[in-house]
Write an enzyme that holds these catalytic residues in place. Structure first.
Site, mmCIF file in Angstrom:
data_model
loop_
_atom_site.group_PDB
_atom_site.id
_atom_site.type_symbol
_atom_site.label_atom_id
_atom_site.label_comp_id
_atom_site.label_asym_id
_atom_site.label_seq_id
_atom_site.Cartn_x
_atom_site.Cartn_y
_atom_site.Cartn_z
ATOM 1 N N LYS A 198 8.995 -9.052 10.559
ATOM 2 C CA LYS A 198 10.350 -8.551 10.274
ATOM 3 C C LYS A 198 10.973 -7.953 11.539
ATOM 4 O O LYS A 198 12.145 -8.170 11.824
ATOM 5 C CB LYS A 198 10.293 -7.518 9.133
ATOM 6 C CG LYS A 198 9.959 -8.168 7.786
ATOM 7 C CD LYS A 198 9.656 -7.161 6.678
ATOM 8 C CE LYS A 198 9.176 -7.895 5.416
ATOM 9 N NZ LYS A 198 8.834 -6.993 4.307
ATOM 10 N N GLN A 224 7.176 -1.030 3.170
ATOM 11 C CA GLN A 224 6.304 -2.180 2.902
ATOM 12 C C GLN A 224 5.316 -1.862 1.780
ATOM 13 O O GLN A 224 4.652 -0.823 1.806
ATOM 14 C CB GLN A 224 5.573 -2.588 4.192
ATOM 15 C CG GLN A 224 4.824 -3.906 4.095
ATOM 16 C CD GLN A 224 5.730 -5.116 3.900
ATOM 17 O OE1 GLN A 224 6.873 -5.133 4.306
ATOM 18 N NE2 GLN A 224 5.205 -6.135 3.242
ATOM 19 N N ASP A 239 15.802 -4.470 0.366
ATOM 20 C CA ASP A 239 14.828 -5.262 -0.396
ATOM 21 C C ASP A 239 15.371 -5.595 -1.790
ATOM 22 O O ASP A 239 14.839 -6.466 -2.478
ATOM 23 C CB ASP A 239 13.519 -4.461 -0.582
ATOM 24 C CG ASP A 239 12.444 -4.834 0.424
ATOM 25 O OD1 ASP A 239 12.444 -5.987 0.895
ATOM 26 O OD2 ASP A 239 11.596 -3.979 0.717
HETATM 27 N N1 GUN Z 1 5.274 -6.611 -0.095
HETATM 28 C C1 GUN Z 1 5.249 -7.914 -0.444
HETATM 29 N N2 GUN Z 1 6.508 -8.430 -0.393
HETATM 30 C C2 GUN Z 1 7.319 -7.418 -0.035
HETATM 31 C C3 GUN Z 1 8.726 -7.334 0.193
HETATM 32 O O1 GUN Z 1 9.501 -8.284 0.036
HETATM 33 N N3 GUN Z 1 9.180 -6.111 0.576
HETATM 34 C C4 GUN Z 1 8.365 -5.046 0.741
HETATM 35 N N4 GUN Z 1 8.917 -3.888 1.105
HETATM 36 N N5 GUN Z 1 7.059 -5.094 0.541
HETATM 37 C C5 GUN Z 1 6.548 -6.281 0.152
#
Ligand code: GUN
Length: 293
Positions: free
Chosen positions: A52, A96, A119
């Protein structure tokens, strides 16, 4: 069979975002800024957050990776989130997942201000999505819709089967595919671990989206000729045949399903790169205050 190239499409979308960032910088000096909180040292989470951060660099965003020890208390973490909520320089905040067991993911998600919840996990944003109001769409489902769009895959009136009912993928995916929209308008069936006769349902599907976290779950005999198959799974298996020492598998048995499919996403290089691109799109929207003002 057409292989859906998520890597290529994600590169295209990133270029479009980068061009827009240049424009915004020129016009008002604003640089979109994404903050990513990571708690503990989970290997997969570190890989995702690194990807990211790299994507932010590629599109010209600022990014802040904020790492906390896995022993951070829930209260401390919530306070850190509140500080970022107040920080006008930061447009988007993600935490995350998964988090250590002593921290409530629900509380964390509900503490992120909906305006910065790129998100799309906050209940307010989930509610807006279900109501068809403008909001941040969750990254993986939004990335899948983007792929359908860019490949001009007709969805209206089709039978779409979503396998898996997670808050992050399956549930929002089922909402997006059934909503009244150009790349929606499907008749959706949401299958999960209690579904009976799943192969009878998948065999009727024009579009199958598999997100249940079960390596090579979808086999050739479960799909009809000409189905569109989207694979959200990712499983890392030790291998002595690859340079990295790992081989990636999806939730779809690719070798069996691909010959029957009209379109299919590979793993890796299908859905994965699109998830990150959607996060960038949401962060850009936040920086432009295109949704909340
Ligand atoms: N863990 C697995 N997929 C995601 C996601 O799209 N966002 C976040 N913050 N954590 C995750």
């Amino acid at each position: 069979m057409i292989l859906i190239d998520g890597k290529k499409i994600s590169a295209e979308v990133k270029q479009e975002i980068a061009a827009e960032v240049e424009q915004i910088k020129k016009e008002n000096g604003k640089i979109p800024h994404l903050a990513a909180i990571i708690v503990g040292a989970d290997g997969a989470s570190q890989t995702y957050v690194a990807a990211k951060v790299k994507a932010c660099e590629q599109v010209g965003f600022k990014s802040s990776e904020i790492k906390f020890d896995e022993n951070i208390t829930e209260e401390e973490l919530l306070n850190e989130i509140k500080k970022i909520n107040q920080n006008d320089d930061i447009d988007g905040l993600i935490v995350q997942l998964p988090l250590p067991k002593h921290i409530s993911e629900d509380k964390v998600i509900e503490t992120i201000t909906p305006e910065k919840d790129v998100d799309g996990f906050h209940p307010i944003n989930v509610g807006k999505m279900v109501a068809g109001l403008p909001t941040y769409l969750p990254a993986t489902p939004a990335g899948i819709v983007e792929l359908l769009k860019r490949y001009k895959i007709e969805t209206s009136g089709k039978n779409c089967v979503v396998i898996g009912r997670s808050n992050i993928v399956g549930t929002p995916m089922s909402v997006l595919m059934s909503r009244k929209a150009e790349y929606g308008d499907c008749t959706v069936t949401l299958c999960h671990s209690r579904t009976k006769n799943i192969e009878k349902i998948t065999k009727e599907a024009d579009i199958i989206i598999v997100a249940l976290g079960w390596k090579e779950f979808l086999t050739g005999e479960m799909v009809k000729e000409g189905a569109v198959v989207i694979d959200v799974g990712i499983h890392r298996v030790k291998s002595d045949k690859t340079k990295s020492g790992w081989k990636l598998y999806g939730d779809v048995n690719f070798d069996e399903v691909a010959p029957k499919a009209s379109y299919i996403t590979p793993v890796p290089g299908g859905v994965g790169p699109m998830t990150i691109v959607s996060l960038m799109q949401n962060t850009l929207l936040s920086a432009k205050k295109a949704i909340y003002k």
